[in-house]
Design an enzyme around this catalytic site. Structure first.
Site, short mmCIF file in Angstrom:
data_model
loop_
_atom_site.label_atom_id
_atom_site.label_comp_id
_atom_site.label_asym_id
_atom_site.label_seq_id
_atom_site.Cartn_x
_atom_site.Cartn_y
_atom_site.Cartn_z
NE ARG A 65 -16.46 -2.38 3.93
CZ ARG A 65 -15.17 -2.32 3.79
NH1 ARG A 65 -14.78 -3.22 2.81
NH2 ARG A 65 -14.52 -1.39 4.15
NE ARG A 108 -4.18 0.35 2.45
CZ ARG A 108 -5.22 -0.65 2.60
NH1 ARG A 108 -4.79 -1.87 2.47
NH2 ARG A 108 -6.42 -0.13 2.90
P1 AP5 Z 1 -8.51 -3.11 4.31
O1 AP5 Z 1 -9.47 -3.96 5.26
O2 AP5 Z 1 -7.47 -3.55 3.47
O3 AP5 Z 1 -9.30 -1.89 3.58
P2 AP5 Z 1 -9.22 -1.23 2.32
O4 AP5 Z 1 -8.20 -1.47 1.37
O5 AP5 Z 1 -9.58 0.30 2.73
O6 AP5 Z 1 -10.39 -1.81 1.58
P3 AP5 Z 1 -11.81 -2.07 1.99
O7 AP5 Z 1 -11.80 -3.66 2.75
O8 AP5 Z 1 -12.41 -1.02 2.86
O9 AP5 Z 1 -12.18 -2.36 0.70
P4 AP5 Z 1 -12.67 -3.31 -0.49
O10 AP5 Z 1 -11.53 -2.86 -1.66
O11 AP5 Z 1 -11.77 -4.59 -0.03
O12 AP5 Z 1 -14.05 -3.55 -0.81
P5 AP5 Z 1 -14.88 -4.77 -0.54
O13 AP5 Z 1 -14.70 -5.76 -1.17
O14 AP5 Z 1 -15.01 -4.68 1.20
O15 AP5 Z 1 -7.50 -2.11 5.58
C1 AP5 Z 1 -8.08 -1.54 6.61
C2 AP5 Z 1 -7.21 -0.79 6.98
O16 AP5 Z 1 -6.17 -1.72 7.98
C3 AP5 Z 1 -6.54 0.32 6.46
O17 AP5 Z 1 -7.17 1.38 6.44
C4 AP5 Z 1 -5.07 0.54 7.30
O18 AP5 Z 1 -5.46 1.50 8.38
C5 AP5 Z 1 -5.16 -0.82 7.72
N1 AP5 Z 1 -3.99 -1.60 6.78
C6 AP5 Z 1 -4.44 -2.77 6.00
N2 AP5 Z 1 -3.50 -2.95 5.15
C7 AP5 Z 1 -2.44 -2.17 5.36
C8 AP5 Z 1 -1.42 -1.97 4.97
N3 AP5 Z 1 -0.64 -2.88 3.74
N4 AP5 Z 1 -0.25 -1.09 5.17
C9 AP5 Z 1 -0.70 -0.10 6.16
N5 AP5 Z 1 -1.97 -0.33 6.57
C10 AP5 Z 1 -2.79 -1.26 6.43
O19 AP5 Z 1 -16.51 -3.97 -1.05
C11 AP5 Z 1 -16.86 -2.81 -0.29
C12 AP5 Z 1 -18.48 -2.80 -0.32
O20 AP5 Z 1 -18.68 -2.50 -1.70
C13 AP5 Z 1 -19.01 -4.14 0.30
O21 AP5 Z 1 -20.05 -3.69 0.86
C14 AP5 Z 1 -19.53 -4.97 -1.15
O22 AP5 Z 1 -20.56 -5.82 -1.00
C15 AP5 Z 1 -19.60 -3.89 -1.89
N6 AP5 Z 1 -19.35 -4.31 -3.41
C16 AP5 Z 1 -18.09 -4.91 -3.81
N7 AP5 Z 1 -18.37 -4.75 -5.08
C17 AP5 Z 1 -19.21 -4.22 -5.45
C18 AP5 Z 1 -19.95 -4.11 -6.91
N8 AP5 Z 1 -19.40 -4.65 -7.91
N9 AP5 Z 1 -21.16 -3.95 -6.83
C19 AP5 Z 1 -21.80 -3.39 -5.67
N10 AP5 Z 1 -21.31 -3.66 -4.59
C20 AP5 Z 1 -20.09 -3.88 -4.52
#
Ligand code: AP5
Length: 224
Positions: free
Chosen positions: A133, A94
């Site tokens: 979500r 990241r």
């Molecule tokens: P992390 O859990 O990795 O969060 P993120 O990258 O912010 O990603 P998200 O989980 O929020 O979203 P996603 O892309 O996975 O979407 P999702 O599939 O859930 O990290 C959380 C925290 O941990 C960070 O902020 C940081 O503090 C820390 N961290 C983690 N890794 C780190 C690193 N490498 N370095 C430093 N800190 C780190 O989908 C989202 C929603 O949309 C869901 O409700 C889903 O049902 C819906 N959805 C998905 N696709 C669709 C679609 N095509 N159509 C309609 N709805 C959809």
């Protein structure tokens, strides 16, 4: 030691659908799913020293410090299951420092360069997806209030666990996560593009539509 096992990275802003698309890729190629977000959330739930430190950053929408996350990823990549079956990295790397550390770790482990899929989606879609979500406290399944109809306090249809809203899915934290994404993570697009490793996928549309495009991109990256 060398390993020909695939390494796939899902890049993209928070809410792009990395966790959602990970399921389809893991199933298709029998990859080990490594989500640094899930690992950190498990540490928070267990109340370990790592979890206590991580929670502060996560709730504020900030990144957890590089040295902490790089240590977690290096340890996980070195395990036998990854060496044998390959890995899907979701949420790591990241930052440029994390990408450089990953390249070094893969080299030391004798693993292939990664296939990097960037899920492209507009900010308004991200904000809508994240604010609606919901997740399961038991199995970590991802749901959406709008498409799945589940809300906080409901039981998970997969494991019966409690459905909850992540603390970092509140409006203020979402704004900060997007700001952090553009400042620290978006530069990885250029980093992997320059190395000829990047494949872009349009991540608007239904989960199934995006899965189809993502699987096609990974198949292309892995050479069929
Ligand atoms: P992390 O859990 O990795 O969060 P993120 O990258 O912010 O990603 P998200 O989980 O929020 O979203 P996603 O892309 O996975 O979407 P999702 O599939 O859930 O990290 C959380 C925290 O941990 C960070 O902020 C940081 O503090 C820390 N961290 C983690 N890794 C780190 C690193 N490498 N370095 C430093 N800190 C780190 O989908 C989202 C929603 O949309 C869901 O409700 C889903 O049902 C819906 N959805 C998905 N696709 C669709 C679609 N095509 N159509 C309609 N709805 C959809």
């Amino acid at each position: 030691m060398t390993s020909n096992a695939p390494v796939v990275i899902l890049l993209g802003p928070p809410g792009a659908g990395k966790g959602t698309q990970a399921d389809a890729l893991v199933e298709r190629w029998c990859l080990v799913h490594v989500s640094t977000g899930d690992i950190l959330r498990a540490a928070v739930a267990e109340g370990t020293p790592l979890g206590l430190e991580a929670k502060r950053h996560m709730d504020a929408g900030e990144l957890v410090p590089d040295e902490v996350v790089i240590g977690i990823a290096r340890e996980r990549l070195a395990r036998d299951d990854v060496q044998t079956g390959g890995v899907l990295l979701d949420g790591f790397p990241r930052t440029i420092a994390q990408a450089e550390a990953l390249a070094q770790a893969l080299g030391e482990l004798g693993m292939r360069p990664p296939v990097v899929v960037n899920l492209e989606v507009d900010d308004d879609v991200v904000v809508r997806r994240l604010s609606t979500r919901r997740m399961c406290r038991g199995c970590g399944a991802i749901f959406n209030l709008q498409t799945d109809g589940l809300d906080v306090g409901d039981r998970c249809p997969k494991c019966g666990g409690e459905v909850y809203q992540r603390d970092d899915d509140k409006a203020e934290a979402i704004r900060e996560r997007l700001r952090v994404y553009y400042a620290q993570t978006a530069p990885l697009i250029g980093f992997y593009e320059e190395r000829g490793l990047l494949l872009s996928v349009a991540a608007a549309g239904s989960v199934e539509e995006v899965s189809g495009r993502t699987i096609e991109a990974v198949a292309q990256g892995l050479g069929g």
